[in-house]
Design a protein around this motif. Structure first.
Motif, mmCIF file in Angstrom:
data_model
loop_
_atom_site.group_PDB
_atom_site.id
_atom_site.type_symbol
_atom_site.label_atom_id
_atom_site.label_comp_id
_atom_site.label_asym_id
_atom_site.label_seq_id
_atom_site.Cartn_x
_atom_site.Cartn_y
_atom_site.Cartn_z
ATOM 1 N N ALA A 19 0.844 -1.203 0.000
ATOM 2 C CA ALA A 19 0.000 0.000 0.000
ATOM 3 C C ALA A 19 0.876 1.248 0.000
ATOM 4 O O ALA A 19 0.639 2.189 -0.774
ATOM 5 N N GLU A 20 1.878 1.268 0.847
ATOM 6 C CA GLU A 20 2.785 2.418 0.919
ATOM 7 C C GLU A 20 3.589 2.560 -0.360
ATOM 8 O O GLU A 20 3.744 3.657 -0.894
ATOM 9 N N SER A 21 4.085 1.463 -0.885
ATOM 10 C CA SER A 21 4.852 1.499 -2.122
ATOM 11 C C SER A 21 3.981 1.996 -3.277
ATOM 12 O O SER A 21 4.410 2.846 -4.066
ATOM 13 N N PHE A 22 2.777 1.471 -3.378
ATOM 14 C CA PHE A 22 1.852 1.893 -4.427
ATOM 15 C C PHE A 22 1.568 3.388 -4.311
ATOM 16 O O PHE A 22 1.615 4.123 -5.295
ATOM 17 N N ALA A 23 1.259 3.838 -3.102
ATOM 18 C CA ALA A 23 0.909 5.242 -2.874
ATOM 19 C C ALA A 23 2.072 6.179 -3.197
ATOM 20 O O ALA A 23 1.858 7.311 -3.627
ATOM 21 N N ARG A 24 3.269 5.716 -3.019
ATOM 22 C CA ARG A 24 4.460 6.533 -3.241
ATOM 23 C C ARG A 24 4.915 6.509 -4.702
ATOM 24 O O ARG A 24 5.399 7.515 -5.222
ATOM 25 N N ASP A 25 4.738 5.367 -5.383
ATOM 26 C CA ASP A 25 5.382 5.171 -6.683
ATOM 27 C C ASP A 25 4.461 5.125 -7.897
ATOM 28 O O ASP A 25 4.917 5.371 -9.020
ATOM 29 N N HIS A 26 3.202 4.771 -7.727
ATOM 30 C CA HIS A 26 2.309 4.558 -8.878
ATOM 31 C C HIS A 26 1.657 5.875 -9.307
ATOM 32 O O HIS A 26 0.810 6.421 -8.611
ATOM 33 N N VAL A 27 2.065 6.385 -10.454
ATOM 34 C CA VAL A 27 1.516 7.626 -10.998
ATOM 35 C C VAL A 27 0.263 7.293 -11.799
ATOM 36 O O VAL A 27 0.270 6.383 -12.629
ATOM 37 N N MET A 28 -0.811 8.026 -11.534
ATOM 38 C CA MET A 28 -2.086 7.782 -12.225
ATOM 39 C C MET A 28 -2.530 9.039 -12.960
ATOM 40 O O MET A 28 -2.609 10.122 -12.362
ATOM 41 N N GLY A 32 -4.250 13.410 -12.229
ATOM 42 C CA GLY A 32 -3.502 14.511 -12.821
ATOM 43 C C GLY A 32 -2.020 14.228 -12.942
ATOM 44 O O GLY A 32 -1.201 15.146 -12.855
ATOM 45 N N GLY A 33 -1.684 12.946 -13.137
ATOM 46 C CA GLY A 33 -0.283 12.567 -13.263
ATOM 47 C C GLY A 33 0.433 12.566 -11.927
ATOM 48 O O GLY A 33 1.639 12.796 -11.867
ATOM 49 N N THR A 35 0.939 10.703 -7.866
ATOM 50 C CA THR A 35 0.797 9.513 -7.038
ATOM 51 C C THR A 35 -0.278 9.795 -5.988
ATOM 52 O O THR A 35 -0.743 10.940 -5.849
ATOM 53 N N VAL A 36 -0.646 8.777 -5.237
ATOM 54 C CA VAL A 36 -1.608 8.961 -4.146
ATOM 55 C C VAL A 36 -1.099 10.013 -3.169
ATOM 56 O O VAL A 36 -1.823 10.942 -2.799
ATOM 57 N N HIS A 37 0.144 9.880 -2.733
ATOM 58 C CA HIS A 37 0.705 10.844 -1.783
ATOM 59 C C HIS A 37 0.696 12.258 -2.346
ATOM 60 O O HIS A 37 0.326 13.213 -1.649
ATOM 61 N N GLN A 38 1.080 12.405 -3.606
ATOM 62 C CA GLN A 38 1.113 13.729 -4.221
ATOM 63 C C GLN A 38 -0.286 14.321 -4.330
ATOM 64 O O GLN A 38 -0.473 15.523 -4.102
ATOM 65 N N ALA A 39 -1.268 13.504 -4.679
ATOM 66 C CA ALA A 39 -2.644 13.994 -4.783
ATOM 67 C C ALA A 39 -3.159 14.454 -3.417
ATOM 68 O O ALA A 39 -3.764 15.529 -3.304
ATOM 69 N N LEU A 40 -2.918 13.662 -2.396
ATOM 70 C CA LEU A 40 -3.352 14.050 -1.050
ATOM 71 C C LEU A 40 -2.639 15.322 -0.605
ATOM 72 O O LEU A 40 -3.275 16.230 -0.044
ATOM 73 N N ASP A 41 -1.350 15.414 -0.855
ATOM 74 C CA ASP A 41 -0.587 16.613 -0.489
ATOM 75 C C ASP A 41 -1.048 17.844 -1.262
ATOM 76 O O ASP A 41 -0.946 18.965 -0.761
ATOM 77 N N ALA A 42 -1.570 17.626 -2.474
ATOM 78 C CA ALA A 42 -2.047 18.731 -3.303
ATOM 79 C C ALA A 42 -3.458 19.174 -2.920
ATOM 80 O O ALA A 42 -3.991 20.116 -3.511
ATOM 81 N N GLY A 43 -4.055 18.484 -1.950
ATOM 82 C CA GLY A 43 -5.362 18.903 -1.472
ATOM 83 C C GLY A 43 -6.542 18.078 -1.943
ATOM 84 O O GLY A 43 -7.685 18.422 -1.651
ATOM 85 N N TRP A 44 -6.287 17.008 -2.680
ATOM 86 C CA TRP A 44 -7.387 16.137 -3.076
ATOM 87 C C TRP A 44 -8.019 15.537 -1.827
ATOM 88 O O TRP A 44 -7.326 15.203 -0.865
ATOM 89 N N GLU A 45 -9.326 15.376 -1.853
ATOM 90 C CA GLU A 45 -10.037 14.710 -0.769
ATOM 91 C C GLU A 45 -9.712 13.218 -0.797
ATOM 92 O O GLU A 45 -9.622 12.617 -1.878
ATOM 93 N N ALA A 46 -9.566 12.627 0.383
ATOM 94 C CA ALA A 46 -9.246 11.201 0.474
ATOM 95 C C ALA A 46 -10.284 10.351 -0.239
ATOM 96 O O ALA A 46 -9.940 9.379 -0.914
ATOM 97 N N LYS A 47 -11.569 10.718 -0.127
ATOM 98 C CA LYS A 47 -12.625 9.914 -0.779
ATOM 99 C C LYS A 47 -12.474 9.941 -2.298
ATOM 100 O O LYS A 47 -12.736 8.944 -2.967
#
Length: 64
Positions: A19-28, A32-33, A35-47
């Motif tokens: 889960a941590e590896s996916f969230a850190r490394d998988h760009v979707m 908006g191009g 990762t999960v971590h980047q999206a959350l840090d950019a203000g995306w809602e968790a849901k």
């Protein structure tokens, strides 16, 4: 959705280590191009991030 619930679902679907590896490394492109971590840090809602993960990775309906 709280972040604690988001991470609980991520860990349940992927397993804690992946889960941590996916969230850190998988760009979707759906994030908006980002990762999960980047999206959350950019203000995306968790849901919203969770919905993208579910759609892209085929998460079971039980965890959606």
């Amino acid at each position: 959705m709280r972040l604690t619930e988001f991470w609980r679902r991520m860990n349940e679907h992927f397993g804690p280590a992946y889960a941590e590896s996916f969230a850190r490394d998988h760009v979707m492109s759906e994030l908006g191009g980002r990762t999960v971590h980047q999206a959350l840090d950019a203000g995306w809602e968790a849901k919203d991030v969770w919905r993208v993960v579910c759609d892209v990775m085929g998460v079971s309906s039980r965890l959606r």
